[in-house]
Design a protein around this motif. Structure first.
Motif, short mmCIF file in Angstrom:
data_model
loop_
_atom_site.label_atom_id
_atom_site.label_comp_id
_atom_site.label_asym_id
_atom_site.label_seq_id
_atom_site.Cartn_x
_atom_site.Cartn_y
_atom_site.Cartn_z
N GLY A 104 37.26 84.02 33.97
CA GLY A 104 36.97 83.73 35.06
C GLY A 104 36.56 84.81 35.85
O GLY A 104 35.93 84.76 37.24
N GLN A 105 36.51 86.03 35.39
CA GLN A 105 35.82 87.45 35.98
C GLN A 105 34.78 88.01 35.34
O GLN A 105 34.30 89.19 35.59
N ARG A 106 34.54 87.43 34.09
CA ARG A 106 33.33 87.98 33.27
C ARG A 106 31.83 88.08 33.87
O ARG A 106 31.21 89.08 33.54
N GLY A 107 31.77 87.17 34.57
CA GLY A 107 30.42 87.08 35.29
C GLY A 107 30.19 88.34 36.35
O GLY A 107 29.24 89.29 36.26
N PHE A 108 31.31 88.54 37.13
CA PHE A 108 31.13 89.62 37.84
C PHE A 108 31.32 90.99 37.30
O PHE A 108 30.48 92.06 37.48
N ALA A 109 32.06 91.26 36.25
CA ALA A 109 32.21 92.29 35.41
C ALA A 109 30.89 92.65 34.78
O ALA A 109 30.54 93.70 34.55
N SER A 110 30.29 91.77 34.05
CA SER A 110 28.96 92.00 33.56
C SER A 110 28.01 92.26 34.27
O SER A 110 27.05 92.97 33.85
N SER A 111 28.14 91.94 35.53
CA SER A 111 26.89 92.29 36.65
C SER A 111 27.10 93.93 36.75
O SER A 111 26.12 94.59 37.20
#
Length: 446
Positions: free
Chosen positions: A179-186
């Motif tokens: 649930g946090q990987r999109g933000f981390a990948s940014s």
């Protein structure tokens, strides 16, 4: 709306009990699980994200500044030809050779780090080793005045880059919950855009000259990666987990059956197609301004285009990454990003005008920024085996690095032998639309 790095109400870590997430190293780093193959559930904090983004800023400055500025100038200085395609072909050959090494280095590093039992962790020794190899190769590259040696040391630099980035990328699957990987990948994609423009500005305004430019990038790489490597703990692989790595198992590991793992196959294919399309649309942009638009201020206008592209990449990657986490959707963002890049390429193909080119740069930035952050998160959710995350993400990374390496050579061939710049951008658009079609076939991730 809560901040992307804050614990949500369903977060097992919110109670303050490390055991709730199966985590025995929470006091050092809540993200580092005692079981390296377990799916992480505790959200990483702002310090982890900041150090991760800072490390990637150093990586991208060290990789993109040579690609966009230092290496082409170095190659051109060794040639006596007056035709621009000769320089592009020579640059493309060197890039393609380095890309061949990347093809092996990414999955090999991933497979080895999956098995690393060092007390410093699985990924951290490879981050440190890759950083040092990358930096040393850049310094030595700055001393070269022979095309063969330029090719040798650039290939060594790319090997270091692949080792470093493969290990860094794997940490998202190791330590960041879904649930946090999109933000981390940014924080991989946004530093890419910032690193490009910052590195070019530093190399042209402050650290001028071949040797000084390369050395500055090497020093900044070490300085910016070191804090993450030193302060973020990592968990070693358990002994007796994966079997020893052999040449046969390495070769067999390159093949992930699309029949058994179709979503991995479609995601990999879409990444290859979109990255080829983006690389074809951006690599020869300076030559398009000079020879396609006959722009007398091509170099200045290129900097304007880079700034536009950078702003939209950063905005799109941060917003799309966080929004895809909120909505628990990845596929629609990746599909829309691929279509945006294809539309930008069509604009360049059919309306060859400087103002339209600036609009296309904004669309390319929106599309590629969204693609970089959300596609990385999508890739972590379709991996076949949690025990071989590093190897499988290494295969995914090939789909990003190799297209960038071969694009100058392929682009020059298209412009020269097929249909000029119109043909180049049409081919770019076709790859973008094909990438959108491929990702639409993913079923296990919304």
């Amino acid at each position: 709306m809560t901040h992307p790095t804050g614990p949500g109400p369903a977060d097992p870590a919110a109670s303050g009990n490390p055991a709730a997430s199966g985590n025995t190293t929470a006091s050092a780093n809540p993200a580092a699980s005692a079981n390296p193959t377990a799916e992480p559930v505790r959200r990483v904090g702002g310090a982890w994200i900041a150090l991760f983004g800072t490390a990637w800023l150093g990586v991208w400055m060290a990789q993109l500044t040579p690609v966009q500025l230092l290496l082409p100038l170095q190659v051109e200085a060794q040639l006596t030809t007056a035709h621009w395609t000769d320089s592009v072909v020579a640059f493309g050959v060197i890039s393609a050779i380095a890309g061949a090494f990347a093809l092996l280095t990414f999955p090999l590093t991933g497979a080895l780090s999956d098995r690393t039992t060092s007390r410093f962790g699985r990924r951290r020794p490879w981050i440190a080793g890759g950083t040092l190899l990358f930096a040393a190769s850049l310094v030595l590259l700055g001393l070269q005045h022979d095309l063969v040696l330029v090719g040798v040391f650039w290939s060594l630099a790319i090997i270091g880059f692949c080792v470093l980035s493969a290990a860094l990328t794997a940490l998202i699957s190791d330590q960041v919950p879904v649930g946090q990987r999109g933000f981390a990948s940014s924080f991989i994609s946004a530093p890419q855009a910032v690193g490009l423009i910052l590195g070019v500005l530093l190399a042209t305004a402050l650290f001028t000259g071949q040797f000084l430019g390369y050395t500055a990038m090497a020093v900044l790489l070490v300085v910016l990666v070191a804090p993450f490597c030193l302060w973020v703990p990592d968990t070693a692989a358990g002994r007796g987990g994966l079997p020893p790595l052999t040449l046969r198992s390495l070769v067999e590991g390159f093949w992930v059956s699309p029949r058994a793992h179709p979503d991995f196959g479609w995601t990999l294919l879409s990444r290859v197609l979109v990255n080829i399309g983006n690389a074809l649309g951006t690599t020869l942009l300076l030559y398009f301004l000079m020879f396609g638009l006959n722009d007398p201020n091509a170099e200045d206008d290129l900097l304007v285009l880079i700034v536009i592209y950078t702003v939209f990449v950063v905005l799109a990657s941060m917003i799309a990454g966080a929004l895809s986490d909120r909505l628990a959707r990845r596929r629609v963002f990746v599909l829309a990003a691929a279509v945006l890049q294809a539309l930008a390429a069509l604009l360049l193909a059919f309306v060859p005008d400087l103002t339209v080119t600036m609009v296309a740069a904004a669309l390319l930035g929106l599309g590629y920024g969204s693609f970089l952050s959300v596609d990385q998160a999508l890739a972590t959710q379709v991996l076949p085996d949690p025990a071989s995350r590093g190897k499988d993400l290494g295969i995914m990374n090939i789909a990003t690095a190799v297209p960038q390496a071969v694009a100058p050579l392929v682009g020059a061939a298209v412009v020269t032998w097929v249909g000029g710049f119109t043909g180049l951008f049409l081919v770019s658009a076709i790859f973008g639309f094909a990438g959108a079609l491929a990702v639409s076939r993913v079923r296990s991730v919304r």
